[in-house]
Design a protein around this motif. Structure first.
Motif, mmCIF file in Angstrom:
data_model
loop_
_atom_site.group_PDB
_atom_site.id
_atom_site.type_symbol
_atom_site.label_atom_id
_atom_site.label_comp_id
_atom_site.label_asym_id
_atom_site.label_seq_id
_atom_site.Cartn_x
_atom_site.Cartn_y
_atom_site.Cartn_z
ATOM 1 N N ARG A 1 0.827 -1.393 -0.022
ATOM 2 C CA ARG A 1 0.148 0.134 -0.244
ATOM 3 C C ARG A 1 0.913 1.219 0.103
ATOM 4 O O ARG A 1 1.002 2.313 -0.916
ATOM 5 N N MET A 2 1.613 2.177 0.765
ATOM 6 C CA MET A 2 2.933 2.608 0.654
ATOM 7 C C MET A 2 3.559 2.559 -0.788
ATOM 8 O O MET A 2 3.419 3.573 -1.416
ATOM 9 N N VAL A 3 4.220 1.261 -1.820
ATOM 10 C CA VAL A 3 4.162 1.437 -2.264
ATOM 11 C C VAL A 3 3.737 1.917 -3.589
ATOM 12 O O VAL A 3 3.531 3.025 -4.846
ATOM 13 N N GLU A 4 2.104 0.992 -3.127
ATOM 14 C CA GLU A 4 1.027 2.190 -4.272
ATOM 15 C C GLU A 4 0.926 3.826 -4.195
ATOM 16 O O GLU A 4 0.517 4.167 -5.422
ATOM 17 N N ALA A 5 0.841 3.920 -2.770
ATOM 18 C CA ALA A 5 -0.026 5.711 -2.634
ATOM 19 C C ALA A 5 1.478 6.691 -2.938
ATOM 20 O O ALA A 5 1.207 7.628 -3.111
ATOM 21 N N LEU A 6 2.629 5.696 -2.864
ATOM 22 C CA LEU A 6 4.049 6.852 -3.938
ATOM 23 C C LEU A 6 3.322 7.497 -4.860
ATOM 24 O O LEU A 6 4.011 8.601 -5.323
ATOM 25 N N GLY A 7 3.009 6.525 -5.718
ATOM 26 C CA GLY A 7 3.068 6.647 -7.007
ATOM 27 C C GLY A 7 3.612 5.809 -8.057
ATOM 28 O O GLY A 7 4.573 5.389 -7.488
ATOM 29 N N LYS A 8 3.655 5.695 -9.161
ATOM 30 C CA LYS A 8 3.789 5.221 -9.901
ATOM 31 C C LYS A 8 5.246 5.094 -10.503
ATOM 32 O O LYS A 8 5.420 6.748 -10.443
ATOM 33 N N GLY A 9 5.991 4.169 -11.126
ATOM 34 C CA GLY A 9 7.932 4.524 -10.805
ATOM 35 C C GLY A 9 8.703 5.133 -9.607
ATOM 36 O O GLY A 9 9.327 5.616 -9.439
ATOM 37 N N VAL A 10 7.846 5.232 -8.452
ATOM 38 C CA VAL A 10 8.006 5.254 -7.158
ATOM 39 C C VAL A 10 8.822 4.832 -5.987
ATOM 40 O O VAL A 10 9.728 4.096 -6.083
ATOM 41 N N GLY A 11 7.579 3.728 -5.783
ATOM 42 C CA GLY A 11 7.838 2.789 -5.230
ATOM 43 C C GLY A 11 8.537 2.140 -5.328
ATOM 44 O O GLY A 11 7.676 1.321 -6.361
ATOM 45 N N VAL A 12 9.581 0.651 -4.547
ATOM 46 C CA VAL A 12 10.189 0.055 -5.467
ATOM 47 C C VAL A 12 9.823 -1.329 -4.136
ATOM 48 O O VAL A 12 10.571 -0.849 -3.328
ATOM 49 N N GLU A 13 8.881 -2.668 -4.485
ATOM 50 C CA GLU A 13 8.790 -3.084 -3.220
ATOM 51 C C GLU A 13 9.719 -4.506 -3.519
ATOM 52 O O GLU A 13 10.570 -5.294 -4.097
ATOM 53 N N LEU A 14 10.096 -4.357 -1.615
ATOM 54 C CA LEU A 14 10.973 -5.410 -1.464
ATOM 55 C C LEU A 14 10.508 -6.074 -0.160
ATOM 56 O O LEU A 14 10.327 -5.648 0.849
ATOM 57 N N THR A 15 10.222 -7.570 -0.197
ATOM 58 C CA THR A 15 10.179 -8.564 0.249
ATOM 59 C C THR A 15 10.919 -9.237 1.180
ATOM 60 O O THR A 15 12.009 -10.580 0.792
ATOM 61 N N TYR A 16 11.107 -9.689 2.798
ATOM 62 C CA TYR A 16 11.585 -10.553 3.528
ATOM 63 C C TYR A 16 10.929 -11.530 4.171
ATOM 64 O O TYR A 16 10.240 -10.850 4.878
ATOM 65 N N ARG A 17 11.174 -12.430 4.144
ATOM 66 C CA ARG A 17 9.912 -13.396 4.961
ATOM 67 C C ARG A 17 11.355 -13.518 6.245
ATOM 68 O O ARG A 17 11.057 -14.717 6.333
ATOM 69 N N GLY A 18 10.590 -13.080 6.783
ATOM 70 C CA GLY A 18 11.685 -13.687 7.786
ATOM 71 C C GLY A 18 10.319 -13.082 9.427
ATOM 72 O O GLY A 18 8.909 -12.540 9.581
ATOM 73 N N GLN A 19 10.571 -12.761 10.656
ATOM 74 C CA GLN A 19 10.436 -12.168 12.036
ATOM 75 C C GLN A 19 10.598 -11.418 12.214
ATOM 76 O O GLN A 19 11.668 -10.685 11.849
#
Length: 515
Positions: free
Chosen positions: A464-482
């Protein structure tokens, strides 16, 4: 009332210190036509942290022997009157360690809260950012209202001890009245003791301070590392100053689309998920789990402990007992980091035998209480900034109607977090908005890092942060952790991606997953 868990990465440092061992205010002079962007900072050896920052010793030298340096920066008290009275903001830095000519600029950190002292937190994490220091001056600060930066003040230490001992999940009309009276008294004390700062501690004010800091430090762009609430501050900055964003990383991401109620409900689910993971981890080890035979047994025994503490607290740290509220706080604090799960196991095992010291120490760290009984202004700043930012004002009757939904989200944390929604009752300053605006068209790429097991800033907020920042701004990286955050988990995949962007400008592929 006692705070439910909010986005408090900075509190983890205090917890580690506690467990391992068991102000500059407002300047009323008129700044006239002074150009604050032209001010020169006077960097000196750092003093010991103030009580408002959390106390303790002056920061130790860096691993290479260099000393931490501290300074104060003038900023407008009221950004609506930028040429009026000023306040002083406390800063800390470690100079870049790399070869001459390799320095990019300053990398400014905000470790969360809201209400955490960056001046105290950054040295605690110094070794974690040694690689980033090769090309950046590492810089952090106490945001306005926090630590030594015109701190807001509410209750004194004795009053806070009582405040955090009370029942935060009222079961009848008398307990509800006591809770609401205490909340109103706390909020009245904030207005009385904060020297007129309550209208001037919004996140938009702190974002404008960041842009002034960028200019005073001599940087064309703001290079930024925001963690937890620091991601919200970074998003607000990007919205206000998109063309000034340099290389930025958001880690442990606040969902900018949620109102306070939605955020509270998401946290209830997040902490329940973390508790589920903790319980499963305990019983999955080769050695027998000392606090339960199955994951459900672990959770059932915790629920029974909390129920028993509601009517009969146990021995804590004299003269304070371990109450239901303190135990819930302590459990929540331990769920912020997988490194604290062993303390939680020990604390629960002791509590089942009538000894509440470890859980109370964990609760103290969440609330900003040092071993000598002094509190930082973490809670005062946390309430003040949240109430200045958040427009909704939830009544007790509204909370009671919502309790079934919160209980369904978490039978352990739901009610506790739901009742925190009355924190802003009769607050003297109107809240700014339902949720922050972080849309940042024209900004440079921002690396947005989410942790699937994060209790305090649930993973769903990352997208949701990525989408709210706008196209071409937010780049999502996922960490599968705790735990809360990803970079300081020391996961090599995460650190390589973040370091590659901050040091070399290499933007990782959107949707990258690390495990």
């Amino acid at each position: 009332m006692p705070n439910a868990p909010r986005t408090r990465t900075a509190a983890l440092t205090a917890a580690a210190l506690l467990l391992s061992s068991l102000l500059a205010g407002c300047s009323d002079d008129d700044s006239g036509d002074e150009d604050l962007t032209a001010q020169e900072l006077s960097w000196e050896d750092c003093p010991a942290p103030s009580q408002a920052e959390g106390g303790g010793n002056a920061p130790s030298p860096l691993p290479d022997g260099d000393e931490w340096q501290c300074a104060t920066m003038k900023a407008p008290r009221d950004w609506a009157d930028p040429k009026g009275d000023t306040i002083e903001l406390a800063l800390i830095r470690a100079r870049a360690s790399g070869a001459a000519g390799s320095r990019i600029g300053s990398l400014i950190f905000n470790f969360g809260g809201p209400g955490g002292s960056g001046v105290k937190s950054l040295p605690s994490f110094g070794e974690s950012y040694a690689k980033l220091r090769t090309r950046y001056d590492l810089v952090s600060f106490d945001p306005r209202g926090v630590g030594r930066s015109a701190p807001v003040r509410c209750a004194n230490d004795q009053q806070l001890d009582a405040y955090f001992q009370q029942d935060a999940t009222p079961d009848d009309a008398a307990e509800r009245t006591e809770l609401l009276d205490s909340t109103e008294e706390f909020n009245e004390a904030c207005e009385k003791n904060s020297n007129g700062m309550l209208p001037h501690v919004r996140t938009t004010d702190a974002a404008r301070d960041l842009d002034l800091m960028r200019q005073v430090l001599g940087d064309d762009k703001l290079h930024y590392f925001g963690i937890s609430y620091g991601t919200e501050l970074g998003g607000v900055y990007a919205h206000l100053f998109p063309r000034n964003v340099g290389r930025a990383v958001f880690d442990a991401v606040v969902d900018p689309t949620q109102n306070p109620e939605q955020s509270a409900l998401a946290q209830a689910k997040g902490f329940q998920l973390a508790l589920d993971n903790f319980a499963q981890d305990c019983v999955s080890k080769t050695e027998a789990c000392p606090i339960g035979d199955t994951a459900q047994d672990v959770k059932d025994r915790i629920a029974k402990l909390l129920k028993d503490l509601d009517s009969k607290p146990i021995e804590g740290i004299f003269p304070r007992e371990l109450t239901q509220t303190a135990a819930t706080n302590g459990i929540a604090q331990a769920l912020y980091s997988r490194n604290f799960w062993e303390y939680l196991t020990q604390g629960l095992e002791q509590a089942y035998n009538g000894d509440g010291r470890i859980l109370l120490l964990l609760s103290d760290s969440l609330n900003g209480r040092s071993e000598n009984g002094e509190y930082s202004n973490l809670t005062a700043a946390n309430v003040s900034i949240n109430c200045a930012d958040e427009k909704p004002r939830y009544t007790p009757a509204y909370v009671e109607r919502k309790l079934p939904e919160f209980r369904a989200a978490s039978n352990l944390f739901g009610e506790f977090i739901a009742w925190s929604m009355v924190n802003c009752i009769d607050w003297p300053v109107a809240g700014a908005a339902d949720h922050p605006d972080v849309s940042a068209p024209g900004s440079a790429p921002i690396l947005v890092v989410g942790n699937t097991g994060d209790p305090a800033t649930p993973y769903e907020g990352t997208r949701r942060m990525v989408e709210a920042l706008g196209k071409g701004v937010g780049v999502e990286l996922t960490y599968r952790g705790q735990g809360h955050g990803a970079y300081n988990s020391k996961n090599k995949c995460v650190q390589d991606a973040v370091d590659g962007y901050l040091l070399d400008g290499k933007v990782p592929a959107a949707g990258t997953v690390c495990s």
